[in-house]
Design a protein around this motif. Sequence first.
Motif, mmCIF file in Angstrom:
data_model
loop_
_atom_site.group_PDB
_atom_site.id
_atom_site.type_symbol
_atom_site.label_atom_id
_atom_site.label_comp_id
_atom_site.label_asym_id
_atom_site.label_seq_id
_atom_site.Cartn_x
_atom_site.Cartn_y
_atom_site.Cartn_z
ATOM 1 N N ILE A 88 -24.709 -9.801 -35.642
ATOM 2 C CA ILE A 88 -23.489 -10.278 -35.271
ATOM 3 C C ILE A 88 -23.948 -10.492 -32.997
ATOM 4 C CG2 ILE A 88 -21.591 -10.587 -34.804
ATOM 5 C CD1 ILE A 88 -22.141 -10.290 -37.421
ATOM 6 N N VAL A 89 -24.397 -11.707 -32.875
ATOM 7 C CA VAL A 89 -24.366 -12.213 -31.062
ATOM 8 C C VAL A 89 -23.605 -12.678 -30.568
ATOM 9 C CG1 VAL A 89 -26.742 -13.322 -29.972
ATOM 10 C CG2 VAL A 89 -27.120 -12.413 -32.202
ATOM 11 N N GLY A 90 -23.218 -11.970 -29.050
ATOM 12 C CA GLY A 90 -22.011 -12.551 -28.949
ATOM 13 C C GLY A 90 -23.214 -12.652 -27.047
ATOM 14 N N LEU A 91 -22.837 -14.092 -26.912
ATOM 15 C CA LEU A 91 -23.986 -15.384 -25.687
ATOM 16 C C LEU A 91 -22.969 -14.623 -23.920
ATOM 17 C CD1 LEU A 91 -24.958 -18.069 -27.256
ATOM 18 C CD2 LEU A 91 -26.129 -15.741 -26.944
ATOM 19 N N GLY A 92 -23.823 -14.343 -22.927
ATOM 20 C CA GLY A 92 -23.299 -13.893 -22.100
ATOM 21 C C GLY A 92 -24.599 -14.136 -21.011
ATOM 22 N N ASN A 93 -24.047 -13.671 -20.161
ATOM 23 C CA ASN A 93 -25.291 -12.914 -18.330
ATOM 24 C C ASN A 93 -24.678 -11.637 -18.135
ATOM 25 O OD1 ASN A 93 -26.516 -15.844 -18.536
ATOM 26 N ND2 ASN A 93 -24.606 -16.492 -17.688
ATOM 27 N N ILE A 94 -26.017 -10.896 -18.427
ATOM 28 C CA ILE A 94 -26.054 -9.104 -18.061
ATOM 29 C C ILE A 94 -25.477 -9.900 -16.300
ATOM 30 C CG2 ILE A 94 -27.344 -7.776 -17.445
ATOM 31 C CD1 ILE A 94 -26.458 -8.159 -20.813
ATOM 32 N N GLY A 95 -24.602 -8.838 -15.769
ATOM 33 C CA GLY A 95 -24.570 -8.117 -14.430
ATOM 34 C C GLY A 95 -23.218 -8.592 -13.906
ATOM 35 N N LYS A 96 -22.309 -7.133 -13.383
ATOM 36 C CA LYS A 96 -21.209 -7.187 -12.572
ATOM 37 C C LYS A 96 -21.005 -8.318 -12.195
ATOM 38 C CE LYS A 96 -21.445 -2.623 -11.544
ATOM 39 N NZ LYS A 96 -21.233 -1.315 -10.634
ATOM 40 N N GLU A 97 -21.217 -9.435 -11.757
ATOM 41 C CA GLU A 97 -20.810 -10.252 -10.942
ATOM 42 C C GLU A 97 -20.468 -12.236 -11.977
ATOM 43 O OE1 GLU A 97 -25.471 -11.183 -10.808
ATOM 44 O OE2 GLU A 97 -24.491 -9.679 -10.731
ATOM 45 N N TYR A 98 -21.064 -11.176 -13.257
ATOM 46 C CA TYR A 98 -20.579 -12.355 -15.017
ATOM 47 C C TYR A 98 -19.335 -11.607 -15.337
ATOM 48 C CZ TYR A 98 -25.197 -14.548 -13.025
ATOM 49 O OH TYR A 98 -26.173 -15.122 -12.163
ATOM 50 N N GLN A 99 -19.168 -10.463 -15.558
ATOM 51 C CA GLN A 99 -18.420 -10.251 -15.965
ATOM 52 C C GLN A 99 -16.619 -10.558 -16.077
ATOM 53 O OE1 GLN A 99 -17.487 -5.346 -15.464
ATOM 54 N NE2 GLN A 99 -20.316 -5.321 -15.907
ATOM 55 N N GLY A 100 -16.003 -11.278 -16.749
ATOM 56 C CA GLY A 100 -15.219 -11.577 -16.973
ATOM 57 C C GLY A 100 -14.921 -13.101 -16.579
ATOM 58 N N THR A 101 -16.268 -13.970 -16.789
ATOM 59 C CA THR A 101 -16.662 -15.459 -16.954
ATOM 60 C C THR A 101 -16.177 -16.165 -17.947
ATOM 61 O OG1 THR A 101 -18.826 -15.078 -16.463
ATOM 62 C CG2 THR A 101 -18.034 -15.531 -14.467
ATOM 63 N N ARG A 102 -16.023 -17.455 -18.208
ATOM 64 C CA ARG A 102 -15.353 -17.736 -19.059
ATOM 65 C C ARG A 102 -17.218 -18.031 -20.103
ATOM 66 N NH1 ARG A 102 -13.613 -21.315 -14.925
ATOM 67 N NH2 ARG A 102 -11.416 -21.495 -15.526
ATOM 68 N N HIS A 103 -17.955 -17.992 -19.621
ATOM 69 C CA HIS A 103 -19.421 -18.006 -20.020
ATOM 70 C C HIS A 103 -20.384 -16.784 -20.775
ATOM 71 C CE1 HIS A 103 -22.383 -20.738 -20.871
ATOM 72 N NE2 HIS A 103 -23.080 -20.849 -19.872
ATOM 73 N N ASN A 104 -19.029 -15.588 -20.795
ATOM 74 C CA ASN A 104 -19.007 -13.955 -21.294
ATOM 75 C C ASN A 104 -18.058 -14.493 -21.962
ATOM 76 O OD1 ASN A 104 -21.532 -14.392 -18.959
ATOM 77 N ND2 ASN A 104 -20.826 -12.098 -18.965
ATOM 78 N N ILE A 105 -17.137 -14.820 -22.614
ATOM 79 C CA ILE A 105 -16.957 -14.610 -23.821
ATOM 80 C C ILE A 105 -17.274 -14.029 -25.386
ATOM 81 C CG2 ILE A 105 -16.407 -16.802 -25.321
ATOM 82 C CD1 ILE A 105 -13.755 -14.508 -24.154
ATOM 83 N N GLY A 106 -18.756 -14.332 -25.585
ATOM 84 C CA GLY A 106 -19.225 -13.768 -26.409
ATOM 85 C C GLY A 106 -19.553 -12.246 -25.727
ATOM 86 N N PHE A 107 -19.737 -11.892 -24.954
ATOM 87 C CA PHE A 107 -20.116 -9.989 -24.242
ATOM 88 C C PHE A 107 -19.001 -10.220 -24.787
ATOM 89 C CE2 PHE A 107 -23.854 -10.487 -21.692
ATOM 90 C CZ PHE A 107 -25.324 -10.663 -22.821
ATOM 91 N N GLU A 108 -17.397 -10.089 -23.956
ATOM 92 C CA GLU A 108 -16.343 -9.491 -24.420
ATOM 93 C C GLU A 108 -15.948 -9.474 -25.671
ATOM 94 O OE1 GLU A 108 -13.521 -10.618 -21.312
ATOM 95 O OE2 GLU A 108 -14.616 -12.121 -20.269
ATOM 96 N N THR A 109 -16.151 -9.786 -26.707
ATOM 97 C CA THR A 109 -16.352 -10.131 -28.060
ATOM 98 C C THR A 109 -16.752 -9.110 -28.670
ATOM 99 O OG1 THR A 109 -15.487 -12.526 -28.326
ATOM 100 C CG2 THR A 109 -15.593 -11.717 -30.090
#
Length: 206
Positions: free
Chosen positions: A4-25
């Motif tokens: 199960i892969v969640g997509l996003g960007n690594i780094g505090k500056e990207y946390q909570g961004t729309r593009h990181n919804i996969g990571f958040e899931t």
Amino acid sequence: MHLIVGLGNIGKEYQGTRHNIGFETLDYLSDKKGITITKKEQSGVTGVYREAGQKIMLAKPTTYMNNSGQCVAGLMNFYDIPLENLLVIYDDIDLATGDVRIRQHGSAGTHNGMRSIISHLGNPEFSRIRIGIGRPRPGSELVHYVLGRFPKSEFPAIENAIMEAAKGVDIFVKDGIDLAMNRINVRKKIEKTAEKKTEEIQEKQE
């Protein structure tokens, strides 16, 4: 094994961004399953849990979005995971904010992370969960929009979408992609119909 892969960007500056919804899931899922996603391997970080006799690996690529396929292909090859056991979770501007759709296959659309995965695997025939983030206003740059954060007014819809996506993962692992699509996608349709009827009733009363 299921991947199960969640997509996003690594780094505090990207946390909570729309593009990181996969990571958040995946963060929600890992907390729910009582594991951490911290093992470094194949250009990503992973965590594993067992459920219903299945071994499930959660993975976040650490290559940044545009090279997500490097991690996914690496894990698939190293662990010899069949394509039908892969599920990718990512944000989608073609869906309204908070909408969740599960598909058995499809194109990458405008999503660079999905383009990278399809390119590295050489095959688009894998399952995915799309979480709607809505479209930017006309004239706005797409990159600024997806790397922006959700307004507080959208928090409830996004939190619900993450929980729905997590339910989709559980169904996918236990019962397969067809049942996951039937349960999650149909539920959303029913909810939309109910909301529309409620709005119509309110308009008539006004």
